[in-house]
Design an enzyme around this catalytic site. Structure first.
Site, PDB file in Angstrom:
ATOM      1  N   GLY A 167      48.123  27.162  57.790  1.00 41.13           N
ATOM      2  CA  GLY A 167      47.110  25.814  59.342  1.00 41.13           C
ATOM      3  C   GLY A 167      48.391  24.636  59.504  1.00 41.13           C
ATOM      4  CB  ALA A 168      50.997  23.706  61.326  1.00 42.02           C
ATOM      5  N   GLY A 191      27.305  13.038  57.350  1.00 39.87           N
ATOM      6  CA  GLY A 191      26.981  14.051  57.390  1.00 39.87           C
ATOM      7  C   GLY A 191      28.806  14.335  57.044  1.00 39.87           C
ATOM      8  CB  THR A 192      30.963  16.863  58.503  1.00 39.54           C
ATOM      9  OG1 THR A 192      30.727  17.715  58.090  1.00 39.54           O
ATOM     10  CG2 THR A 192      32.926  17.055  57.842  1.00 39.54           C
ATOM     11  CD  GLU A 238      50.454  27.269  63.254  1.00 41.83           C
ATOM     12  OE1 GLU A 238      49.697  26.113  62.394  1.00 41.83           O
ATOM     13  OE2 GLU A 238      49.553  27.658  63.782  1.00 41.83           O
ATOM     14  NE  ARG A 249      26.883  16.858  54.646  1.00 43.62           N
ATOM     15  CZ  ARG A 249      28.282  17.245  54.263  1.00 43.62           C
ATOM     16  NH1 ARG A 249      28.286  17.090  53.189  1.00 43.62           N
ATOM     17  NH2 ARG A 249      28.496  17.594  54.831  1.00 43.62           N
ATOM     18  CG  ASP A 267      32.089  19.249  64.508  1.00 41.13           C
ATOM     19  OD1 ASP A 267      32.288  18.057  65.613  1.00 41.13           O
ATOM     20  OD2 ASP A 267      32.803  19.312  63.657  1.00 41.13           O
ATOM     21  CG  HIS A 316      57.934 -10.874  71.673  1.00 38.39           C
ATOM     22  ND1 HIS A 316      58.264  -9.746  71.470  1.00 38.39           N
ATOM     23  CD2 HIS A 316      58.211 -11.856  71.224  1.00 38.39           C
ATOM     24  CE1 HIS A 316      59.546  -9.672  70.778  1.00 38.39           C
ATOM     25  NE2 HIS A 316      59.234 -10.419  70.802  1.00 38.39           N
ATOM     26  CB  VAL A 339      47.537  34.181  55.663  1.00 37.04           C
ATOM     27  CG1 VAL A 339      46.233  34.132  54.253  1.00 37.04           C
ATOM     28  CG2 VAL A 339      48.189  32.708  55.867  1.00 37.04           C
TER      29      VAL A 339
HETATM   30  P1  FAD Z   1      28.356  16.167  60.928  1.00 35.02           P
HETATM   31  O1  FAD Z   1      28.964  15.499  60.739  1.00 35.02           O
HETATM   32  O2  FAD Z   1      28.967  17.748  59.984  1.00 35.02           O
HETATM   33  O3  FAD Z   1      26.966  16.448  60.524  1.00 35.02           O
HETATM   34  C1  FAD Z   1      26.449  17.199  60.944  1.00 35.02           C
HETATM   35  C2  FAD Z   1      25.058  16.507  59.583  1.00 35.02           C
HETATM   36  O4  FAD Z   1      23.993  17.503  59.536  1.00 35.02           O
HETATM   37  C3  FAD Z   1      25.461  17.460  58.005  1.00 35.02           C
HETATM   38  O5  FAD Z   1      25.862  15.739  57.036  1.00 35.02           O
HETATM   39  C4  FAD Z   1      24.087  18.237  57.651  1.00 35.02           C
HETATM   40  O6  FAD Z   1      24.116  18.211  56.403  1.00 35.02           O
HETATM   41  C5  FAD Z   1      23.429  18.164  58.345  1.00 35.02           C
HETATM   42  N1  FAD Z   1      22.516  19.094  58.382  1.00 35.02           N
HETATM   43  C6  FAD Z   1      23.231  20.496  58.851  1.00 35.02           C
HETATM   44  N2  FAD Z   1      22.171  21.568  58.846  1.00 35.02           N
HETATM   45  C7  FAD Z   1      21.440  21.061  58.754  1.00 35.02           C
HETATM   46  C8  FAD Z   1      19.756  21.228  58.467  1.00 35.02           C
HETATM   47  N3  FAD Z   1      18.975  22.580  58.977  1.00 35.02           N
HETATM   48  N4  FAD Z   1      18.920  20.419  57.953  1.00 35.02           N
HETATM   49  C9  FAD Z   1      19.278  19.139  57.587  1.00 35.02           C
HETATM   50  N5  FAD Z   1      20.456  18.847  57.727  1.00 35.02           N
HETATM   51  C10 FAD Z   1      21.697  19.287  58.281  1.00 35.02           C
HETATM   52  N6  FAD Z   1      36.912  13.292  63.273  1.00 35.02           N
HETATM   53  C11 FAD Z   1      37.997  12.110  63.799  1.00 35.02           C
HETATM   54  O7  FAD Z   1      37.324  11.508  64.859  1.00 35.02           O
HETATM   55  N7  FAD Z   1      38.214  11.510  62.776  1.00 35.02           N
HETATM   56  C12 FAD Z   1      39.101  11.926  61.647  1.00 35.02           C
HETATM   57  O8  FAD Z   1      39.445  11.593  61.542  1.00 35.02           O
HETATM   58  C13 FAD Z   1      38.437  13.745  61.438  1.00 35.02           C
HETATM   59  N8  FAD Z   1      38.551  13.476  60.038  1.00 35.02           N
HETATM   60  C14 FAD Z   1      38.881  14.756  59.520  1.00 35.02           C
HETATM   61  C15 FAD Z   1      38.355  15.151  58.292  1.00 35.02           C
HETATM   62  C16 FAD Z   1      38.048  16.016  57.491  1.00 35.02           C
HETATM   63  C17 FAD Z   1      39.023  16.594  56.960  1.00 35.02           C
HETATM   64  C18 FAD Z   1      36.923  17.239  58.426  1.00 35.02           C
HETATM   65  C19 FAD Z   1      36.750  18.287  57.706  1.00 35.02           C
HETATM   66  C20 FAD Z   1      36.846  16.460  59.435  1.00 35.02           C
HETATM   67  C21 FAD Z   1      37.202  15.259  60.227  1.00 35.02           C
HETATM   68  N9  FAD Z   1      36.950  15.313  61.423  1.00 35.02           N
HETATM   69  C22 FAD Z   1      37.546  13.890  62.073  1.00 35.02           C
HETATM   70  C23 FAD Z   1      35.993  15.657  61.832  1.00 35.02           C
HETATM   71  C24 FAD Z   1      34.953  15.271  62.289  1.00 35.02           C
HETATM   72  O9  FAD Z   1      34.271  14.979  60.393  1.00 35.02           O
HETATM   73  C25 FAD Z   1      34.069  16.240  62.885  1.00 35.02           C
HETATM   74  O10 FAD Z   1      34.092  16.455  64.282  1.00 35.02           O
HETATM   75  C26 FAD Z   1      32.054  15.066  62.287  1.00 35.02           C
HETATM   76  O11 FAD Z   1      31.856  15.276  61.821  1.00 35.02           O
HETATM   77  C27 FAD Z   1      30.862  15.846  63.621  1.00 35.02           C
HETATM   78  O12 FAD Z   1      29.764  15.181  63.523  1.00 35.02           O
HETATM   79  P2  FAD Z   1      28.475  15.790  63.978  1.00 35.02           P
HETATM   80  O13 FAD Z   1      27.615  14.624  63.978  1.00 35.02           O
HETATM   81  O14 FAD Z   1      28.774  16.371  65.058  1.00 35.02           O
HETATM   82  O15 FAD Z   1      28.673  16.624  62.144  1.00 35.02           O
HETATM   83  P1  NAI Z   2      43.197  23.113  63.813  1.00 27.77           P
HETATM   84  O1  NAI Z   2      42.318  23.997  64.881  1.00 27.77           O
HETATM   85  O2  NAI Z   2      43.459  21.642  64.490  1.00 27.77           O
HETATM   86  O3  NAI Z   2      43.884  23.463  63.381  1.00 27.77           O
HETATM   87  C1  NAI Z   2      43.654  25.043  62.715  1.00 27.77           C
HETATM   88  C2  NAI Z   2      45.468  25.680  62.552  1.00 27.77           C
HETATM   89  O4  NAI Z   2      46.135  26.892  61.520  1.00 27.77           O
HETATM   90  C3  NAI Z   2      45.539  25.519  63.775  1.00 27.77           C
HETATM   91  O5  NAI Z   2      47.167  25.403  63.905  1.00 27.77           O
HETATM   92  C4  NAI Z   2      45.806  27.241  64.150  1.00 27.77           C
HETATM   93  O6  NAI Z   2      46.769  28.029  64.981  1.00 27.77           O
HETATM   94  C5  NAI Z   2      46.616  27.770  62.544  1.00 27.77           C
HETATM   95  N1  NAI Z   2      45.837  28.751  61.959  1.00 27.77           N
HETATM   96  C6  NAI Z   2      44.720  29.515  61.937  1.00 27.77           C
HETATM   97  N2  NAI Z   2      44.392  30.990  61.717  1.00 27.77           N
HETATM   98  C7  NAI Z   2      45.709  30.994  61.139  1.00 27.77           C
HETATM   99  C8  NAI Z   2      45.952  32.238  59.908  1.00 27.77           C
HETATM  100  N3  NAI Z   2      45.589  33.304  59.711  1.00 27.77           N
HETATM  101  N4  NAI Z   2      46.904  31.915  59.717  1.00 27.77           N
HETATM  102  C9  NAI Z   2      48.114  30.993  60.118  1.00 27.77           C
HETATM  103  N5  NAI Z   2      47.711  29.443  61.006  1.00 27.77           N
HETATM  104  C10 NAI Z   2      46.902  29.992  61.354  1.00 27.77           C
HETATM  105  O7  NAI Z   2      41.426  22.855  62.463  1.00 27.77           O
HETATM  106  P2  NAI Z   2      41.132  22.310  61.350  1.00 27.77           P
HETATM  107  O8  NAI Z   2      42.535  21.328  60.678  1.00 27.77           O
HETATM  108  O9  NAI Z   2      41.092  22.986  60.246  1.00 27.77           O
HETATM  109  O10 NAI Z   2      40.753  20.889  61.662  1.00 27.77           O
HETATM  110  C11 NAI Z   2      39.197  21.146  61.802  1.00 27.77           C
HETATM  111  C12 NAI Z   2      38.521  20.333  63.296  1.00 27.77           C
HETATM  112  O11 NAI Z   2      38.865  19.085  61.942  1.00 27.77           O
HETATM  113  C13 NAI Z   2      39.284  20.434  64.277  1.00 27.77           C
HETATM  114  O12 NAI Z   2      39.293  20.499  65.851  1.00 27.77           O
HETATM  115  C14 NAI Z   2      39.461  18.762  64.388  1.00 27.77           C
HETATM  116  O13 NAI Z   2      39.838  18.426  65.550  1.00 27.77           O
HETATM  117  C15 NAI Z   2      39.260  18.285  63.277  1.00 27.77           C
HETATM  118  N6  NAI Z   2      39.802  16.913  62.046  1.00 27.77           N
HETATM  119  C16 NAI Z   2      40.143  16.034  63.509  1.00 27.77           C
HETATM  120  C17 NAI Z   2      40.583  14.780  62.306  1.00 27.77           C
HETATM  121  C18 NAI Z   2      40.869  13.624  63.602  1.00 27.77           C
HETATM  122  O14 NAI Z   2      40.945  13.828  64.309  1.00 27.77           O
HETATM  123  N7  NAI Z   2      42.338  12.654  62.967  1.00 27.77           N
HETATM  124  C19 NAI Z   2      41.068  15.017  61.520  1.00 27.77           C
HETATM  125  C20 NAI Z   2      40.462  16.395  60.696  1.00 27.77           C
HETATM  126  C21 NAI Z   2      39.879  17.389  61.585  1.00 27.77           C
END
Ligand code: FAD
Ligand code: NAI
Length: 462
Positions: free
Chosen positions: A176-177, A40-41, A199, A35, A309, A441, A233
């Site tokens: 997805g809920a 990361g993500t 969901e 990126r 991840d 408190h 769905v």
């Molecule tokens: P990532 O953060 O996915 O980073 C991987 C990086 O590797 C990326 O930047 C990618 O570009 C890079 N990469 C991949 N392949 C290559 C390659 N071949 N060469 C070079 N670079 C590469 N988790 C929480 O704990 N709290 C939250 O509030 C939370 N909110 C989230 C909200 C959303 C919308 C999403 C999608 C996820 C959320 N998560 C949350 C989950 C969290 O983002 C991930 O669990 C976390 O980012 C995983 O970290 P990681 O280092 O494994 O990978």
């Molecule tokens: P999720 O696994 O939390 O939820 C997916 C939902 O979609 C489930 O309830 C499942 O039953 C439903 N589902 C699956 N297939 C379906 C279908 N065909 N039709 C209808 N419903 C369906 O996944 P989500 O919300 O996409 O998050 C992905 C990951 O990101 C999670 O593992 C979570 O840990 C991480 N994340 C963490 C956050 C946090 O810690 N606050 C915030 C956002 C993401």
């Protein structure tokens, strides 16, 4: 060809933390990131931007709902969506630049580009091949696809598109809920969008404590989110501006349609390891693309590790970070370790939901004898003063030893309150240890103590 002690592939919370810790432990370290920004993500399109929008819309909600009740007079708040997205983008920038600063400070080199592993001990980035004593795969995950649904990131979006919709949709369907669906669904609900969550299962947030699931769904319904539960769905048909979702109710197989201006697909995430060349070097993956490890980050190939991840376990930033630190310590010859029994999870809605350890359902299934200590935020003075008295703290403790086995909180600051229990569990504490600890408190944390008292002779304030 440059040579390093360690090359980490991916700079998300797993990768950047691992790289920094490796450098701190005296190892010559590089981190590859494809990126344009580090983090990361999580920092770019996940945790940070979603929490920025949850914060901004949470403030809006607070102003609309509670300012008047407290005697604070303002004109009706309105939303400048472009400015709100600007605030979110600035927040991302501040955080990703922060990682660049930390890399420079600790002497971690950023190799820009996409990496592959041609053989053990070698990492290819573009045309350059670098040597490394150890390689750490920290390549994260991407949104899972859904049969019958084409993502265009404009009308039919993953969380990435949902974080930057050009305008606030009038109607949004969320598939997805889970955590993403409910966090981002809450954001748009607060912005005035009619949000319907479809969901597959009959409960929200699978895997959470059942009582929390019910209270959580009820609370979100009260806030205006609509739910279609037990629905599969079938397809989404989209034009440039709207979409029609077809689903089938599992209870009677009846088919229904739902029209929306945006569809958020939030049905889970898949490890992102394609393109690394894992098969060719003999690294085993479980479908789909998840790197197999020995539970301590080691893959089957000597000198290649995997974290976050891209591997097994909850897809959470702090789990990835902890694995990154543990693997760095193992590479440096220390005894890195992650306690998978004490990994908290938090949903940043209003109210927040947080949990750690076992759920009541898991304990029952395991045939454990346990007691439940519950305390409602209605009995907490601070929560009442702040109009935040919805929800409760639930502690689960072993019937005989009183040792804490799990905690589940829905209520104000749940995501912070849970850590008291995480520390208690790390130390093998009993509920009585928490109950006998003086809590200031008036704080929300008194509700945690009262739940601990409820595991013994009873709480005071209910
Ligand atoms: P990532 O953060 O996915 O980073 C991987 C990086 O590797 C990326 O930047 C990618 O570009 C890079 N990469 C991949 N392949 C290559 C390659 N071949 N060469 C070079 N670079 C590469 N988790 C929480 O704990 N709290 C939250 O509030 C939370 N909110 C989230 C909200 C959303 C919308 C999403 C999608 C996820 C959320 N998560 C949350 C989950 C969290 O983002 C991930 O669990 C976390 O980012 C995983 O970290 P990681 O280092 O494994 O990978
Ligand atoms: P999720 O696994 O939390 O939820 C997916 C939902 O979609 C489930 O309830 C499942 O039953 C439903 N589902 C699956 N297939 C379906 C279908 N065909 N039709 C209808 N419903 C369906 O996944 P989500 O919300 O996409 O998050 C992905 C990951 O990101 C999670 O593992 C979570 O840990 C991480 N994340 C963490 C956050 C946090 O810690 N606050 C915030 C956002 C993401």
């Amino acid at each position: 060809m440059a040579s390093y002690d360690v090359i980490v592939i991916g700079s998300g919370p797993g990768g950047y933390v691992c790289a920094i810790r490796c450098a701190q432990l005296g190892l010559r370290t590089a981190c590859v990131e494809g990126r344009d920004a580090l983090g990361g993500t999580c920092l770019n399109v996940g945790c940070i931007p979603s929490k920025a929008l949850l914060h901004a819309t949470g403030m809006l909600h607070e102003a609309e709902e509670n300012f008047g009740k407290m005697g604070v007079k303002t004109s009706k708040p309105s939303v400048d969506w472009k400015a709100m997205l600007g605030y979110k983008q600035d927040t991302i920038g501040a955080n990703t630049k922060g990682i660049e600063f930390l890399f420079k400070k600790n002497g971690v080199e950023w190799l820009k580009g996409w990496a592959s592993i041609p053989e053990a001990g070698k990492v290819k980035v573009g045309e350059a091949v670098h040597e490394a004593g150890d390689i750490v795969i920290a390549t994260g995950s991407e949104a899972s696809s859904l049969p019958g649904v084409d993502i265009d990131e404009k009308v039919v979006v993953t969380s990435t598109g949902a974080l930057e919709l050009p305008k606030i949709p009038k109607r949004m369907a969320v598939i997805g809920a889970g955590v993403i669906g409910l966090e981002l669904g809450s954001v748009y609900n607060r912005l005035g969008t009619e949000v319907t969550v479809v969901e597959f299962l009959n409960a929200v947030t699978p895997g959470m404590d059942g009582e929390i699931q019910k209270t959580f769904q009820r609370t979100l319904k009260r806030q205006g989110l609509a739910f279609v539960m037990g629905a599969a769905v079938q397809k989404v048909e989209a034009t440039k501006t709207r979409a029609r979702l077809t689903y089938r109710l599992r209870k009677d197989e009846s088919e229904h349609v739902l029209d929306a201006d945006a569809v958020l697909v939030a049905t889970g995430r898949t490890p992102f390891t394609a393109g690394l060349g894992l098969d060719a070097i003999g690294i085993e993956t479980a479908a789909p693309g998840q790197v197999r490890t020995d539970g301590h980050g080691r893959t089957g190939v000597e000198g290649i590790w995997a974290i976050g991840d891209a591997t097994d376990g909850p897809m959470l930033a702090h789990k990835a970070e902890d694995e990154g630190m543990a693997v760095a310590e193992c590479i440096a010859g220390q005894a890195g370790h992650v306690n998978y029994d004490v990994i908290p999870s938090v949903i940043y809605t209003h109210p927040e939901v947080a949990s750690v350890g076992q759920t009541e359902e898991q304990l029952k299934e395991a045939g454990r004898s346990f007691k439940v200590g519950k305390f409602p935020f209605m009995g907490n003075g601070r929560a009442k003063a702040n109009f935040a008295a919805d929800g409760f703290v639930k502690l689960l403790a072993d019937s005989e030893t009183d040792r804490i086995l799990g905690a589940h909180i829905i209520g104000p600051m749940a995501g912070d309150l849970i850590h008291e229990i995480c520390v208690a569990m790390e130390f093998g504490a009993a509920a009585e240890d928490v109950a006998r600890t003086c809590h200031a408190h008036p704080t929300f944390s008194e509700a945690v103590r009262e739940a601990a008292l409820a595991c013994g002779d009873g709480p005071i304030h209910v």
